[in-house]
Design a protein around this motif. Structure first.
Motif, short mmCIF file in Angstrom:
data_model
loop_
_atom_site.label_atom_id
_atom_site.label_comp_id
_atom_site.label_asym_id
_atom_site.label_seq_id
_atom_site.Cartn_x
_atom_site.Cartn_y
_atom_site.Cartn_z
N THR A 1 -3.76 2.35 -13.63
CA THR A 1 -4.49 2.56 -12.37
C THR A 1 -4.48 1.34 -11.45
O THR A 1 -4.87 1.45 -10.29
CB THR A 1 -5.96 2.94 -12.66
N ALA A 2 -4.06 0.18 -11.94
CA ALA A 2 -4.14 -1.05 -11.13
C ALA A 2 -3.33 -0.93 -9.85
O ALA A 2 -3.81 -1.28 -8.76
CB ALA A 2 -3.67 -2.25 -11.96
N LEU A 3 -2.11 -0.42 -9.96
CA LEU A 3 -1.27 -0.30 -8.77
C LEU A 3 -1.86 0.72 -7.81
O LEU A 3 -1.76 0.56 -6.59
CB LEU A 3 0.16 0.10 -9.16
N GLY A 4 -2.48 1.76 -8.33
CA GLY A 4 -3.09 2.77 -7.47
C GLY A 4 -4.18 2.21 -6.59
O GLY A 4 -4.35 2.65 -5.45
N THR A 5 -4.93 1.22 -7.10
CA THR A 5 -5.98 0.62 -6.27
C THR A 5 -5.37 -0.13 -5.09
O THR A 5 -5.93 -0.14 -3.99
CB THR A 5 -6.84 -0.34 -7.11
N LEU A 6 -4.20 -0.76 -5.31
CA LEU A 6 -3.54 -1.47 -4.21
C LEU A 6 -2.93 -0.49 -3.22
O LEU A 6 -2.90 -0.76 -2.01
CB LEU A 6 -2.47 -2.40 -4.77
N VAL A 7 -2.45 0.65 -3.70
CA VAL A 7 -1.97 1.68 -2.78
C VAL A 7 -3.12 2.18 -1.92
O VAL A 7 -2.97 2.38 -0.70
CB VAL A 7 -1.32 2.84 -3.57
N ALA A 8 -4.29 2.38 -2.55
CA ALA A 8 -5.47 2.82 -1.79
C ALA A 8 -5.86 1.79 -0.74
O ALA A 8 -6.22 2.14 0.40
CB ALA A 8 -6.64 3.07 -2.75
N LEU A 9 -5.78 0.51 -1.10
CA LEU A 9 -6.07 -0.55 -0.12
C LEU A 9 -5.08 -0.52 1.03
O LEU A 9 -5.46 -0.70 2.19
CB LEU A 9 -6.04 -1.91 -0.82
N HIS A 10 -3.82 -0.26 0.71
CA HIS A 10 -2.80 -0.19 1.76
C HIS A 10 -3.06 0.98 2.70
O HIS A 10 -2.96 0.84 3.93
CB HIS A 10 -1.42 -0.06 1.11
N VAL A 11 -3.40 2.13 2.14
CA VAL A 11 -3.68 3.30 2.98
C VAL A 11 -4.90 3.05 3.85
O VAL A 11 -4.97 3.53 5.00
CB VAL A 11 -3.88 4.55 2.08
N TRP A 12 -5.86 2.30 3.34
CA TRP A 12 -7.07 2.00 4.09
C TRP A 12 -6.77 1.21 5.36
O TRP A 12 -7.54 1.25 6.32
CB TRP A 12 -8.02 1.21 3.18
N THR A 13 -5.63 0.53 5.41
CA THR A 13 -5.27 -0.28 6.59
C THR A 13 -4.39 0.52 7.55
O THR A 13 -3.39 0.02 8.04
CB THR A 13 -4.54 -1.56 6.17
N PHE A 14 -4.79 1.76 7.82
CA PHE A 14 -4.00 2.65 8.67
C PHE A 14 -4.22 2.41 10.16
O PHE A 14 -3.59 3.05 10.99
CB PHE A 14 -4.34 4.11 8.36
N GLY A 15 -5.12 1.51 10.52
CA GLY A 15 -5.57 1.41 11.91
C GLY A 15 -4.48 1.13 12.92
O GLY A 15 -4.43 1.77 13.97
N SER A 16 -3.58 0.19 12.63
CA SER A 16 -2.56 -0.14 13.62
C SER A 16 -1.62 1.03 13.86
O SER A 16 -1.26 1.33 15.01
CB SER A 16 -1.76 -1.37 13.15
N ALA A 17 -1.21 1.72 12.79
CA ALA A 17 -0.36 2.90 12.95
C ALA A 17 -1.09 4.00 13.70
O ALA A 17 -0.50 4.71 14.52
CB ALA A 17 0.10 3.40 11.59
N MET A 18 -2.39 4.14 13.44
CA MET A 18 -3.17 5.16 14.12
C MET A 18 -3.24 4.92 15.63
O MET A 18 -3.11 5.86 16.43
CB MET A 18 -4.58 5.20 13.54
N VAL A 19 -3.43 3.67 16.03
CA VAL A 19 -3.50 3.34 17.45
C VAL A 19 -2.18 3.67 18.14
O VAL A 19 -2.15 4.20 19.26
CB VAL A 19 -3.89 1.86 17.64
N VAL A 20 -1.07 3.37 17.49
CA VAL A 20 0.25 3.68 18.05
C VAL A 20 0.44 5.19 18.16
O VAL A 20 0.94 5.70 19.17
CB VAL A 20 1.36 3.04 17.20
N PHE A 21 0.04 5.93 17.12
CA PHE A 21 0.13 7.39 17.17
C PHE A 21 -0.73 7.95 18.30
O PHE A 21 -0.32 8.87 19.01
CB PHE A 21 -0.32 8.00 15.84
N LEU A 22 -1.92 7.40 18.45
CA LEU A 22 -2.83 7.88 19.50
C LEU A 22 -2.23 7.66 20.88
O LEU A 22 -2.32 8.53 21.75
CB LEU A 22 -4.18 7.17 19.37
N ALA A 23 -1.60 6.51 21.08
CA ALA A 23 -0.95 6.25 22.37
C ALA A 23 0.18 7.24 22.60
O ALA A 23 0.39 7.72 23.73
CB ALA A 23 -0.42 4.82 22.40
N GLY A 24 0.94 7.56 21.55
CA GLY A 24 2.02 8.53 21.69
C GLY A 24 1.51 9.92 21.99
O GLY A 24 2.08 10.66 22.80
N LEU A 25 0.41 10.33 21.35
CA LEU A 25 -0.16 11.67 21.59
C LEU A 25 -0.64 11.81 23.03
O LEU A 25 -0.56 12.89 23.62
CB LEU A 25 -1.31 11.92 20.62
#
Length: 308
Positions: free
Chosen positions: A166-190
């Motif tokens: 499960t150790a690697l899964g916690t780091l994947v969860a942390l990575h997914v939690w940092t979605f903000g920059s991609a979200m802002v770019v998607f929002l600008a595109g929408l």
């Protein structure tokens, strides 16, 4: 026919042009110095060091391709590649899906959009910090908040970061939690997709899913491609989270031994800078291959409005 400018006026214009050119070069000079001193020279130096035996205590000794040959027989390097590829192949799609889903939700014109956008973007600013890595280690520890929450339902949670499964899964969860920059770019595109397309599709009887599949995804595909490239490059370079959560060891059982973490161990732990430099150039090659493959594949799924 216009009269030719007097010689004196020509000299003034020429002098003014030279002054502007010197001013331009003076403003560009700091960038050029920084590029040469911080980027170009270290890259050339690391390329040379990758062909040497260098331990920081004695001058580099040229050994040819020996470092690259040693990489082929390094089991920990193979393990680090497996961990990194798993992290990239799991984390990037999940992050992209979360970012796009929240961008679509925020694009519906809810109140306080600026506040929500700032709150969702904040994890992207903090996700790579040491403080968040320490916080994540506390959250997923044996007595962490995650297990305390599960205990309310009678569930005895594992030691998430001390279990290789499960150790690697916690780091994947942390990575997914940092979605903000991609979200802002998607929002600008929408925001750039004309509303009339959706209105016409609604008149034709297309539901939300059909509109998303036939309008949103094709018109947003250049933005998806842009985010995909950035996220893949960033994921391959992830270091801080794994270093903090594992205490710099890549454990347990090398389950969080990212490629960059292993490179750090070889370069600064064992002081084998020649081998670490070879690893760095191999990582550059991996990222270049992934980027090239994505650019080639983009011809089949990325839609540009000005494409013939």
């Amino acid at each position: 026919m216009a009269a030719a400018a007097p010689p004196a006026q020509k000299r003034k214009l020429s002098l003014a042009a030279r002054h502007q050119e010197r001013a331009a070069w003076s403003f560009l000079a700091p960038w050029f110095v920084g590029m040469l001193a911080i980027t170009a020279f270290p890259m050339v130096a690391s390329l040379y060091l990758s062909f040497t035996d260098y331990n920081l205590l004695k001058p580099p000794e040229f050994i040819g391709l020996e470092n690259y040959a040693d990489m082929l027989n390094d089991p920990r390097l193979a393990k680090s590649l497996g961990v990194t590829f798993t992290y990239v192949f799991l984390g990037v799609p999940l992050l992209m899906a979360a970012a796009l889903g929240l961008a679509i939700m925020l694009n519906r014109g809810i109140r306080g959009l600026a506040i929500y956008r700032s709150v969702y973007y904040l994890p992207s600013l903090l996700g790579g910090s040491v403080a968040v890595g320490i916080l994540w280690r506390q959250l997923f520890g044996t007595e962490g908040l995650v297990n305390q929450f599960l205990a309310l339902f009678g569930i005895d949670g594992p030691g998430w970061i001390s279990d290789p499964d499960t150790a690697l899964g916690t780091l994947v969860a942390l990575h997914v939690w940092t979605f903000g920059s991609a979200m802002v770019v998607f929002l600008a595109g929408l925001r750039q997709i004309p509303e009339m397309y959706y209105e016409a599709a609604s008149i034709d009887g297309a539901g939300r899913w059909r509109q998303f599949r036939s309008i949103t995804l094709p018109l947003l595909s250049p933005i998806i491609f842009f985010n995909l490239i950035l996220q893949i490059i960033g994921s391959f370079q992830t270091f801080t989270q794994a270093f903090i959560v594992s205490g710099g060891s890549g454990g347990p059982a090398d389950s969080t031994l990212f490629y960059t973490l292993y490179l750090y161990q070889e370069g600064f732990g064992k002081r084998d800078m020649g081998y670490a430099s070879a690893m760095a150039w191999f990582l550059l090659l991996i990222i270049a291959v992934f980027t090239a493959v994505n650019f080639i594949a983009s011809k089949h799924w990325v839609f540009y409005s000005d494409r013939d």
